[in-house]
Design a protein around this motif. Structure first.
Motif, short mmCIF file in Angstrom:
data_model
loop_
_atom_site.label_atom_id
_atom_site.label_comp_id
_atom_site.label_asym_id
_atom_site.label_seq_id
_atom_site.Cartn_x
_atom_site.Cartn_y
_atom_site.Cartn_z
N GLU A 136 7.57 27.11 19.42
CA GLU A 136 8.86 26.58 19.82
C GLU A 136 10.01 27.44 19.31
N SER A 137 9.90 27.86 18.05
CA SER A 137 10.96 28.70 17.48
C SER A 137 11.08 30.02 18.22
N ASP B 94 14.89 32.44 24.40
CA ASP B 94 15.94 31.94 25.29
C ASP B 94 17.32 32.42 24.85
N ARG B 95 17.56 32.37 23.54
CA ARG B 95 18.86 32.84 23.03
C ARG B 95 19.04 34.33 23.30
N LYS C 145 10.17 30.56 21.24
CA LYS C 145 10.70 30.29 22.58
C LYS C 145 12.22 30.14 22.55
N GLN C 146 12.74 29.41 21.56
CA GLN C 146 14.18 29.26 21.42
C GLN C 146 14.86 30.61 21.17
N VAL C 147 14.21 31.40 20.29
CA VAL C 147 14.78 32.72 20.02
C VAL C 147 14.78 33.58 21.29
N GLN D 157 19.93 34.73 26.90
CA GLN D 157 21.32 34.40 27.15
C GLN D 157 22.26 35.48 26.63
#
Length: 334
Positions: free
Chosen positions: A54-55, A61-62, A57-59, A65
Motif C-alpha cells: 500500500e505504501s 501514485d504521488r 502504491k501511494q508513493v 501526480q
C-alpha cells in the motif's frame, strides 16, 4: 533401615517420574512456542507485505501526480515562453492591444456606435485603432469622433520589472524614466495624428492593455496631469476604460430618452389639437341630434292629436283596409 531404603527408592522413582514429566512438558512447550513463532512470523510477514504494498502504491501514485504536474508546468512554461516570444514583436503587441480594446467596446457598445481604423482628420492617411461616435454632427454631416488608440511598450515595462526584481533602485528609476518618455512620445503622436476638432473631441484616450503597466505609469508623479494639459490625452487601463465607456453609454441612453420624450410631447401636442377639433365635431353632432329629437317629439305630439281626433271613428277590418289602402309588396328574398 528397610523403611529408609524403601523411601529412598520411592523418592528416586518420584524424581525420575518428575524429570520425565518435566522433559515432556518442556518439549511440548518448545513445540507450541515454535508453532506460535511460526504463526506470528507468517502474520507479520503478510501484514508487512500488505502495508509495504500500500505504501509503495501511494508513493507511486504521488510520483505519477508529481510527474504529471511537472509535465503541466513544462507546458505552461512553454506557453509563457511562446507568449513572451509573441509579445516581443511590436506589431503583434499592437494587435494584442487592439483585440483587447475591441473586446471591451463590443461588450458595451452596439456596432453602430463605434468604428475601427478611422481617419479622424479629413484628408489624413493616419487611422486610429477605434473611434466612438458621439451625439452631434458637423456641418457636412460627418459624425463627431472620440479617438481611442492602444499602445503596449512592453520592453520598457519589462526592464522596469526586471530592475525591481533585482532590487536595483538606480536601474529601476532609469527604466521608469524611459517608460515615462515612451508614454509622452505616444501621447504626443496620438494628439498630432487623431485629435482635430470639430471633427473629433478635443481629447483622445491612450489605452494601456495591462493593469500592471497602467499602475506603473500612474506612479510617475504628475505624468497623467501633464499628458492631459500638454497633449489632451487621457490614460486608461482595462478597468478604467470599461468604466469610462459604461459612463458614455449611460449618457447616450439618457440623450436617446430625452429625444424620445421630446417626440412624445410633440405627438401629444398634435393629439391635443385634434382632440379640440373632435370636441367641435362632437358638439355639432350633439346639436343635430338634439334637433332630430325635437322633430321626433313634435311628430309624436301630432300623432297624439290625430289619435284623439280619430277615437270616434270605427276601425275597418284588415281586409277592407288593405283593399282601400293597398301596401307595396315586400321584395322577395333571393
Amino acid at each position: 533401615q528397610a523403611l529408609s531404603e524403601s523411601n529412598a527408592r520411592r523418592m528416586n522413582e518420584v524424581r525420575t517420574t518428575l524429570e520425565t514429566k518435566l522433559a515432556d512438558l518442556q518439549k511440548g512447550n518448545e513445540s507450541k512456542l515454535d508453532e506460535m513463532r511460526k504463526t506470528v512470523d507468517e502474520k507479520l510477514q503478510a501484514t508487512l507485505e500488505q502495508r509495504l504494498g500500500e505504501s509503495f502504491k501511494q508513493v507511486a501514485d504521488r510520483l505519477e501526480q508529481v510527474h504529471k504536474g511537472l509535465g503541466e508546468m513544462q507546458t505552461l512554461a512553454q506557453g509563457v515562453g511562446d507568449l513572451k516570444h509573441l509579445l516581443t514583436n511590436v506589431k503583434t503587441r499592437g494587435i494584442f492591444g487592439e483585440a483587447q480594446l475591441a473586446a471591451l467596446l463590443e461588450q458595451i457598445f452596439t456596432p453602430d456606435q463605434y468604428a475601427a481604423q478611422v481617419a479622424t482628420k479629413p484628408g489624413s492617411k493616419n487611422v486610429v485603432d477605434f473611434a466612438i461616435k458621439l451625439p452631434g454632427k458637423s456641418d457636412d454631416g460627418t459624425p463627431l469622433w472620440l479617438p481611442i488608440d492602444a499602445k503596449f511598450p512592453n520592453e520598457d515595462y519589462e526592464r522596469l520589472l526586471d530592475a525591481q526584481d533585482r532590487a536595483d533602485a538606480p536601474a529601476a528609476e532609469l527604466a521608469a524614466k524611459a517608460l515615462e518618455a515612451r508614454i509622452r512620445f505616444e501621447a504626443k503622436s496620438i494628439a498630432e495624428k487623431y485629435v482635430h476638432p470639430p471633427y473629433t473631441t478635443d481629447f483622445a484616450i491612450l489605452f494601456l492593455p495591462s493593469e500592471g503597466l497602467y499602475a506603473e505609469v500612474l506612479r510617475r508623479p504628475g505624468l497623467m496631469e501633464a499628458l492631459q494639459r500638454e497633449h489632451r490625452i487621457t490614460l486608461a487601463g482595462p478597468t478604467t476604460l470599461s468604466a469610462m465607456l459604461s459612463s458614455l453609454q449611460m449618457g447616450f441612453r439618457t440623450l436617446a430618452l430625452e429625444k424620445r420624450s421630446s417626440e412624445v410631447w410633440q405627438v401629444l401636442g398634435a393629439v391635443k389639437n385634434e382632440f379640440g377639433k373632435f370636441g367641435d365635431v362632437l358638439s355639432r353632432i350633439r346639436t343635430q341630434t338634439q334637433s332630430v329629437l325635437n322633430t321626433l317629439e313634435q311628430a309624436q305630439t301630432r300623432t297624439n292629436v290625430m289619435s284623439r281626433a280619430l277615437k270616434t271613428v270605427e276601425a275597418l277590418p284588415d281586409n277592407q283596409t288593405q283593399a282601400l289602402l293597398p301596401l307595396d309588396k315586400e321584395p322577395e328574398e333571393g
